[in-house]
Design a protein around this motif. Structure first.
Motif, PDB file in Angstrom:
ATOM      1  N   GLU A 119     -10.344  76.391  20.176  1.00  0.00           N
ATOM      2  CA  GLU A 119     -10.896  77.145  21.325  1.00  0.00           C
ATOM      3  C   GLU A 119     -10.769  76.110  22.581  1.00  0.00           C
ATOM      4  OE1 GLU A 119     -14.192  79.846  23.409  1.00  0.00           O
ATOM      5  OE2 GLU A 119     -14.490  79.128  21.591  1.00  0.00           O
ATOM      6  N   GLY A 197      -6.637  85.337  26.166  1.00  0.00           N
ATOM      7  CA  GLY A 197      -7.950  85.537  25.774  1.00  0.00           C
ATOM      8  C   GLY A 197      -8.367  84.452  24.365  1.00  0.00           C
ATOM      9  N   ARG A 198      -9.664  83.869  24.537  1.00  0.00           N
ATOM     10  CA  ARG A 198      -9.945  82.973  23.202  1.00  0.00           C
ATOM     11  C   ARG A 198     -11.638  83.610  22.827  1.00  0.00           C
ATOM     12  NH1 ARG A 198      -9.686  77.462  25.630  1.00  0.00           N
ATOM     13  NH2 ARG A 198      -9.591  78.704  27.695  1.00  0.00           N
ATOM     14  N   GLU A 199     -11.783  83.562  21.680  1.00  0.00           N
ATOM     15  CA  GLU A 199     -13.003  84.131  21.071  1.00  0.00           C
ATOM     16  C   GLU A 199     -13.412  85.167  21.958  1.00  0.00           C
ATOM     17  OE1 GLU A 199     -14.747  83.103  18.809  1.00  0.00           O
ATOM     18  OE2 GLU A 199     -13.157  81.881  18.173  1.00  0.00           O
ATOM     19  N   GLU A 200     -12.699  86.246  22.179  1.00  0.00           N
ATOM     20  CA  GLU A 200     -12.703  87.318  23.089  1.00  0.00           C
ATOM     21  C   GLU A 200     -13.217  88.452  22.521  1.00  0.00           C
ATOM     22  OE1 GLU A 200      -9.781  90.220  25.915  1.00  0.00           O
ATOM     23  OE2 GLU A 200      -9.593  88.095  25.875  1.00  0.00           O
ATOM     24  N   TYR A 215     -14.718  90.151  17.405  1.00  0.00           N
ATOM     25  CA  TYR A 215     -14.002  88.737  18.432  1.00  0.00           C
ATOM     26  C   TYR A 215     -12.686  88.495  17.822  1.00  0.00           C
ATOM     27  CZ  TYR A 215     -18.723  88.102  20.733  1.00  0.00           C
ATOM     28  OH  TYR A 215     -19.655  88.461  21.566  1.00  0.00           O
ATOM     29  N   ARG A 218      -7.905  84.350  19.138  1.00  0.00           N
ATOM     30  CA  ARG A 218      -6.728  84.282  20.200  1.00  0.00           C
ATOM     31  C   ARG A 218      -6.122  85.537  20.658  1.00  0.00           C
ATOM     32  NH1 ARG A 218      -3.227  79.873  18.986  1.00  0.00           N
ATOM     33  NH2 ARG A 218      -1.467  81.404  19.245  1.00  0.00           N
TER      34      ARG A 218
END
Length: 358
Positions: A119, A197-200, A215, A218
């Motif tokens: 991340e 998005g990352r850890e979205e 979550y 990516r």
């Protein structure tokens, strides 16, 4: 099909730059312990029942705005909790209703560490996303993790070597995490990827009121709006017979994204850092409709179990890694009384009597 081959099919370099991109039961991705028996920090947050449409950590009110009344909590379904119920209804109860504590494992913590590094890698300018830079992120990410006393305990008094013989020292264990990070570069070129998005957190409330939350490691979006959902696994790629189970989590995300964005993901991509392979899949709308029905059926079964307190154990080889054997009838144990009061407070509907306290 390997990751690189699939990326070429999706549009080679141009596609990769825009669309290019939490071990034990290989059937579930990272192995039995981490996938089926290790919810992780994210699912712990999701386990706290929340109001529909509210992120787990809702934004604070604007300065001067009147204080809002707390919204009622409500149950939700995540990919891991759905997998728990399918694996063993009693395990689901222990984790979600009783919220019993579980020991952290070296494999689960290593997975968290590698996820954190990957991340943070995308915080760097594209040209600086090199193997060396990624390796340099391991130590600071570990320093953050070891602040948790339970994590630090893993390496106390030789416990690590008992659990995982290869981890005879902290240095050796960190090196194993570094090798997984290095393997990532054999699957993708992060200098050509700009994730949206990352850890979205993704969530949606279905028409019948079922709240789906999870979550995404990516999320990549191409200029034409095409979506790619990417998940990192620190285990090895499952055998072909178990690919369906491995994709359960990804279809869950694809369904939520379809319901919220109106776009069916072009690619679901699982990157297995344990052996440097990838599993890719392209769902279609009809499949997501059927998958939604599956989730509704799982949820209906969960609601019936909560209403009656009837969560039955299902003995499988995954039980070898379960922390709750002492409370499981399959191992001669007795579950604690069903916490009807806590379940009702969390928004569950139960037919069981609630004990009043003075």
């Amino acid at each position: 099909m390997t990751a690189m081959a699939q990326d070429s099919a999706l549009g080679d370099g141009a596609q990769d730059s825009a669309l290019g991109d939490g071990a034990q039961d290989s059937a579930l991705g990272d192995g039995a312990q981490d996938s089926a028996l290790g919810g992780g920090a994210q699912d712990s947050a999701l386990g706290d029942m929340v109001q529909a449409g509210q992120p787990a950590d809702a934004a604070a009110s604007a300065p001067g705005a009147p204080a809002e009344q707390p919204t009622p909590r409500r149950p939700s379904l995540s990919p891991s909790r759905a997998a728990d119920f399918k694996t063993c209804p009693l395990l689901y109860r222990f984790r979600t209703i009783d919220r019993l504590p579980e020991r952290k494992s070296l494999a689960a913590v290593r997975g968290t560490l590698v996820h954190a590094v990957l991340e943070k890698l995308y915080d760097l300018p594209a040209r600086e996303r090199t193997v060396r830079s990624a390796q340099e992120l391991v130590a600071p990410a570990w320093e953050e993790l070891r602040a948790d006393p339970e994590v630090a305990e893993l390496f106390a008094e030789g416990r690590a070597a008992d659990e995982e013989p290869a981890a005879r020292s902290l240095e050796g264990w960190l090196a194993s995490a570094g090798r997984l990070v290095e393997t990532y570069f054999s699957l993708e070129d992060p200098s050509r990827i700009e994730p949206q998005g990352r850890e979205e957190l993704v969530e949606v409330t279905l028409p019948d009121g079922l709240l789906l939350r999870g979550y995404v490691d990516r999320l990549d979006v191409a200029p034409n709006g095409a979506l790619r959902v990417v998940d990192y696994k620190t285990g090895s790629m499952p055998r072909e017979a178990f690919e369906g189970k491995a994709l359960f989590q990804m279809k869950f995300y694809a369904l939520v994204l379809w319901r919220t964005r109106g776009v069916v993901a072009s690619q679901l991509k699982l990157l297995y850092l344990g052996n440097g392979d990838a599993l890719t899949y392209a769902p279609d709308e009809g499949e997501l409709v059927r998958f939604e029905r599956t989730l509704r059926a799982i949820w209906a079964a969960i609601e019936r179990a909560v209403a009656t307190g009837d969560f039955r154990p299902n003995r499988t080889r995954l039980c070898d890694w379960c922390d709750h054997q002492a409370l499981c009838p399959s191992f001669g144990g007795t579950p604690p009384p069903f916490p009807a009061e806590a379940a009702a407070a969390a928004g569950w509907h139960t037919q069981l009597p609630i004990v009043e306290h003075d």
